[in-house]
Design a protein around this motif. Structure first.
Motif, PDB file in Angstrom:
ATOM      1  N   GLN A   1      22.805  21.664  15.271  1.00 25.79           N
ATOM      2  CA  GLN A   1      22.272  20.329  15.487  1.00 25.79           C
ATOM      3  C   GLN A   1      21.244  20.007  14.421  1.00 25.79           C
ATOM      4  OE1 GLN A   1      20.492  19.717  19.304  1.00 25.79           O
ATOM      5  NE2 GLN A   1      20.120  17.555  18.961  1.00 25.79           N
ATOM      6  N   SER A   2      21.357  18.829  13.811  1.00 24.11           N
ATOM      7  CA  SER A   2      20.447  18.444  12.743  1.00 24.11           C
ATOM      8  C   SER A   2      19.037  18.233  13.289  1.00 24.11           C
ATOM      9  CB  SER A   2      20.944  17.155  12.082  1.00 24.11           C
ATOM     10  OG  SER A   2      20.003  16.680  11.141  1.00 24.11           O
ATOM     11  N   ILE A   3      18.066  18.659  12.502  1.00 22.79           N
ATOM     12  CA  ILE A   3      16.671  18.436  12.884  1.00 22.79           C
ATOM     13  C   ILE A   3      16.094  17.235  12.152  1.00 22.79           C
ATOM     14  CG2 ILE A   3      16.272  20.856  13.425  1.00 22.79           C
ATOM     15  CD1 ILE A   3      14.832  21.124  10.729  1.00 22.79           C
ATOM     16  N   GLU A   4      16.961  16.493  11.429  1.00 20.96           N
ATOM     17  CA  GLU A   4      16.504  15.335  10.695  1.00 20.96           C
ATOM     18  C   GLU A   4      16.832  14.063  11.465  1.00 20.96           C
ATOM     19  OE1 GLU A   4      18.522  15.925   7.026  1.00 20.96           O
ATOM     20  OE2 GLU A   4      16.921  17.157   6.188  1.00 20.96           O
ATOM     21  N   SER A   5      15.944  13.057  11.315  1.00 25.29           N
ATOM     22  CA  SER A   5      16.149  11.811  12.029  1.00 25.29           C
ATOM     23  C   SER A   5      15.616  10.665  11.175  1.00 25.29           C
ATOM     24  CB  SER A   5      15.442  11.856  13.386  1.00 25.29           C
ATOM     25  OG  SER A   5      15.830  10.753  14.179  1.00 25.29           O
ATOM     26  N   ASN A   6      15.728   9.438  11.723  1.00 25.84           N
ATOM     27  CA  ASN A   6      15.261   8.286  10.969  1.00 25.84           C
ATOM     28  C   ASN A   6      14.735   7.212  11.901  1.00 25.84           C
ATOM     29  OD1 ASN A   6      17.528   6.143  11.431  1.00 25.84           O
ATOM     30  ND2 ASN A   6      18.618   8.042  10.943  1.00 25.84           N
ATOM     31  N   HIS A   7      13.952   6.325  11.338  1.00 21.41           N
ATOM     32  CA  HIS A   7      13.379   5.205  12.080  1.00 21.41           C
ATOM     33  C   HIS A   7      13.429   3.990  11.169  1.00 21.41           C
ATOM     34  CE1 HIS A   7      10.670   2.866  14.606  1.00 21.41           C
ATOM     35  NE2 HIS A   7       9.920   2.632  13.544  1.00 21.41           N
TER      36      HIS A   7
ATOM     37  N   PRO B   1      10.198  16.651   3.952  1.00 20.83           N
ATOM     38  CA  PRO B   1       9.890  16.333   5.346  1.00 20.83           C
ATOM     39  C   PRO B   1       9.771  14.840   5.651  1.00 20.83           C
ATOM     40  CG  PRO B   1       8.541  18.169   4.601  1.00 20.83           C
ATOM     41  CD  PRO B   1       9.237  17.629   3.385  1.00 20.83           C
ATOM     42  N   LEU B   2       9.376  14.041   4.642  1.00 27.13           N
ATOM     43  CA  LEU B   2       9.118  12.628   4.924  1.00 27.13           C
ATOM     44  C   LEU B   2       9.540  11.763   3.740  1.00 27.13           C
ATOM     45  CD1 LEU B   2       7.759  10.725   7.078  1.00 27.13           C
ATOM     46  CD2 LEU B   2       5.671  10.913   5.710  1.00 27.13           C
TER      47      LEU B   2
ATOM     48  N   ALA C   1      11.196  18.941  12.426  1.00 28.71           N
ATOM     49  CA  ALA C   1      10.419  20.184  12.441  1.00 28.71           C
ATOM     50  C   ALA C   1       8.957  19.920  12.095  1.00 28.71           C
ATOM     51  CB  ALA C   1      11.010  21.190  11.452  1.00 28.71           C
ATOM     52  N   TYR C   2       8.693  18.745  11.488  1.00 25.45           N
ATOM     53  CA  TYR C   2       7.331  18.396  11.077  1.00 25.45           C
ATOM     54  C   TYR C   2       6.772  17.207  11.856  1.00 25.45           C
ATOM     55  CZ  TYR C   2       8.338  21.329   7.008  1.00 25.45           C
ATOM     56  OH  TYR C   2       8.673  22.380   6.187  1.00 25.45           O
ATOM     57  N   PHE C   3       7.630  16.262  12.236  1.00 24.34           N
ATOM     58  CA  PHE C   3       7.173  15.041  12.902  1.00 24.34           C
ATOM     59  C   PHE C   3       8.071  14.749  14.103  1.00 24.34           C
ATOM     60  CE2 PHE C   3       6.283  14.515   8.359  1.00 24.34           C
ATOM     61  CZ  PHE C   3       4.928  14.217   8.369  1.00 24.34           C
ATOM     62  N   ASP C   4       7.467  14.196  15.159  1.00 27.83           N
ATOM     63  CA  ASP C   4       8.291  13.671  16.248  1.00 27.83           C
ATOM     64  C   ASP C   4       8.317  12.149  16.144  1.00 27.83           C
ATOM     65  OD1 ASP C   4       5.975  12.578  17.522  1.00 27.83           O
ATOM     66  OD2 ASP C   4       5.623  14.465  18.578  1.00 27.83           O
ATOM     67  N   HIS C   5       9.123  11.509  16.999  1.00 27.05           N
ATOM     68  CA  HIS C   5       9.334  10.070  16.880  1.00 27.05           C
ATOM     69  C   HIS C   5       8.045   9.277  17.109  1.00 27.05           C
ATOM     70  CE1 HIS C   5      11.665   6.435  16.641  1.00 27.05           C
ATOM     71  NE2 HIS C   5      11.227   6.032  17.811  1.00 27.05           N
TER      72      HIS C   5
END
Length: 206
Positions: free
Chosen positions: A1-7, A159-160, A182-186
């Motif tokens: 499962q990917s630990i990367e996301s976007n906003h 990370p960002l 892994a570094y930031f939550d939503h």
């Protein structure tokens, strides 16, 4: 499962109006304004006054008369280091503007080669990408085609990443954030977004 996301977030209509005033009165580019606020945002996270981020270079300089017709573009990320010390946001924007001009000649210096030459594994952990596609009057012919929507995806191993997209015809501005969970939550990303927008609003118009 990917630990990367976007906003993704559409910036309020009043912000482009403010930034246009900053651009005209201080005679700086929109890219330098958004990058200045980003440097301040990262400096707030690291509690450092000398901030280094990676700035994406795609070869479509604002100084090109036909940026969409340029071929052989070279996609790169170059280190951008600037002091955010001092109380005057207006002087920082002009400092960033000049540094963007100074570093433009190094846009083709590949990041892997920079790291090798400096004998380092890492120069920054946050990156910034400013996207705008100005067109000339020759492109004004109405073909009847309409772009109803679009999506972008920037996948780096940092990370960002902040991606600012500006439509020059409507001045509609979108902020997209790619981050590593892994570094930031939503919620942290949402808080950083609010802080970033506040930093943009606080840049003086004169």
């Amino acid at each position: 499962q990917s630990i990367e996301s976007n906003h993704t977030e559409e910036l309020s209509p009043d912000l482009p109006v403010h930034l246009k005033q900053v651009r005209l009165t201080q005679r700086v580019s929109l890219k330098s304004i958004f990058l200045t606020a980003y440097l301040e945002l990262i400096g707030g996270i690291t509690n450092e006054k000398q901030v280094t981020v990676g700035v994406v270079s795609n070869g479509r300089s604002e100084r090109l008369s036909e940026p969409l017709k340029a071929i052989g573009l070279f996609w790169n990320i170059i280190p951008f280091s600037c002091s955010i010390d001092g109380p005057d946001s207006d002087s920082r924007v002009k400092r960033v503007q000049q540094l963007l001009i100074d570093t433009d000649s190094f846009a083709g210096y590949p990041l892997p080669q920079i790291l090798k030459d400096q004998q380092l594994n890492e120069l920054f952990w946050a990156t910034f990408n400013f996207i705008t596609f100005p067109t000339s009057d020759s492109d004004a012919l109405d073909t009847g085609l309409r772009l109803l929507g679009g999506k972008g995806h920037d996948k780096f191993h940092f990370p960002l990443t902040y991606i600012v997209s500006v439509d020059p015809s409507s001045e509609k501005t979108q902020l997209r954030i790619e981050y590593d969970k892994a570094y930031f939550d939503h919620e942290q990303i949402r808080a950083l977004t609010r802080n970033y927008v506040d930093l943009l609003h606080r840049i003086p118009t004169q």
